[in-house]
Design a protein around this motif. Structure first.
Motif, PDB file in Angstrom:
ATOM      1  N   LEU A  42       0.817  -1.216   0.000  1.00 31.44           N
ATOM      2  CA  LEU A  42       0.000   0.000   0.000  1.00 31.44           C
ATOM      3  C   LEU A  42       0.853   1.270   0.000  1.00 31.44           C
ATOM      4  N   SER A  43       2.103   1.149   0.400  1.00 33.04           N
ATOM      5  CA  SER A  43       2.966   2.330   0.441  1.00 33.04           C
ATOM      6  C   SER A  43       3.226   2.894  -0.957  1.00 33.04           C
ATOM      7  N   PHE A  44       3.028   2.092  -1.997  1.00 34.17           N
ATOM      8  CA  PHE A  44       3.177   2.603  -3.361  1.00 34.17           C
ATOM      9  C   PHE A  44       2.196   3.745  -3.621  1.00 34.17           C
ATOM     10  N   PHE A  45       1.032   3.689  -2.986  1.00 32.16           N
ATOM     11  CA  PHE A  45       0.013   4.711  -3.220  1.00 32.16           C
ATOM     12  C   PHE A  45       0.375   6.053  -2.577  1.00 32.16           C
ATOM     13  N   PHE A  46       1.379   6.077  -1.711  1.00 30.50           N
ATOM     14  CA  PHE A  46       1.821   7.331  -1.107  1.00 30.50           C
ATOM     15  C   PHE A  46       2.904   8.027  -1.928  1.00 30.50           C
ATOM     16  N   THR A  47       3.551   7.294  -2.845  1.00 29.94           N
ATOM     17  CA  THR A  47       4.655   7.892  -3.599  1.00 29.94           C
ATOM     18  C   THR A  47       4.421   7.920  -5.103  1.00 29.94           C
ATOM     19  N   MET A  48       3.361   7.300  -5.577  1.00 28.33           N
ATOM     20  CA  MET A  48       3.083   7.260  -7.013  1.00 28.33           C
ATOM     21  C   MET A  48       1.642   7.679  -7.273  1.00 28.33           C
ATOM     22  N   ARG A  49       1.363   7.984  -8.509  1.00 27.37           N
ATOM     23  CA  ARG A  49      -0.018   8.240  -8.912  1.00 27.37           C
ATOM     24  C   ARG A  49      -0.782   6.918  -8.852  1.00 27.37           C
ATOM     25  N   PRO A  50      -2.104   6.967  -8.672  1.00 27.85           N
ATOM     26  CA  PRO A  50      -2.874   5.732  -8.451  1.00 27.85           C
ATOM     27  C   PRO A  50      -2.703   4.664  -9.528  1.00 27.85           C
ATOM     28  N   ALA A  51      -2.687   5.036 -10.804  1.00 25.30           N
ATOM     29  CA  ALA A  51      -2.559   4.026 -11.858  1.00 25.30           C
ATOM     30  C   ALA A  51      -1.196   3.347 -11.804  1.00 25.30           C
ATOM     31  N   LYS A  52      -0.137   4.140 -11.637  1.00 24.22           N
ATOM     32  CA  LYS A  52       1.212   3.561 -11.554  1.00 24.22           C
ATOM     33  C   LYS A  52       1.377   2.741 -10.279  1.00 24.22           C
ATOM     34  N   ALA A  53       0.770   3.193  -9.191  1.00 24.74           N
ATOM     35  CA  ALA A  53       0.854   2.459  -7.931  1.00 24.74           C
ATOM     36  C   ALA A  53       0.157   1.107  -8.049  1.00 24.74           C
ATOM     37  N   LEU A  54      -0.980   1.079  -8.714  1.00 20.95           N
ATOM     38  CA  LEU A  54      -1.696  -0.181  -8.901  1.00 20.95           C
ATOM     39  C   LEU A  54      -0.881  -1.148  -9.755  1.00 20.95           C
ATOM     40  N   ILE A  55      -0.262  -0.646 -10.808  1.00 23.45           N
ATOM     41  CA  ILE A  55       0.581  -1.488 -11.652  1.00 23.45           C
ATOM     42  C   ILE A  55       1.771  -2.013 -10.851  1.00 23.45           C
ATOM     43  N   ALA A  56       2.414  -1.137 -10.069  1.00 23.20           N
ATOM     44  CA  ALA A  56       3.559  -1.561  -9.252  1.00 23.20           C
ATOM     45  C   ALA A  56       3.135  -2.605  -8.222  1.00 23.20           C
TER      46      ALA A  56
END
Length: 94
Positions: A21-35
């Protein structure tokens, strides 16, 4: 006060979920979901392949998968700070 015992599996699962879930704090939502999807797929497909590997390979794989999101987020935050320190081209010309 009652003593609360922590389950190692619960702590491990929570750390995996929070790392993802920490990806959603440093990336835009679409990129965070892909990551998040790529990271989860890597754990699902690659981690079981280390089951019969030597212990040092298993330990390295676990460390890489548990610390992967932290390292990625750290790199993104450092890059963001470097971008903030740069002056825009338009400001240089004025």
């Amino acid at each position: 006060m009652p003593v609360v015992r922590w389950s190692a599996r619960a702590v491990g699962a929570a750390s995996l979920i929070l790392n993802g879930l920490s990806f959603f704090f440093t990336m835009r939502p679409a990129k965070a979901l892909i990551a998040l999807i790529v990271w989860a797929a890597a754990i699902y497909f690659l981690l079981p392949k280390t089951e019969y590997a030597p212990d040092w390979v298993q330990a390295s794989a676990f460390i890489a998968f548990f610390l992967g999101p932290v390292i990625i987020n750290m790199a993104l935050l450092v890059r963001h700070q470097i971008d903030l320190d740069r002056h825009p081209i338009a400001a240089r010309a004025a």
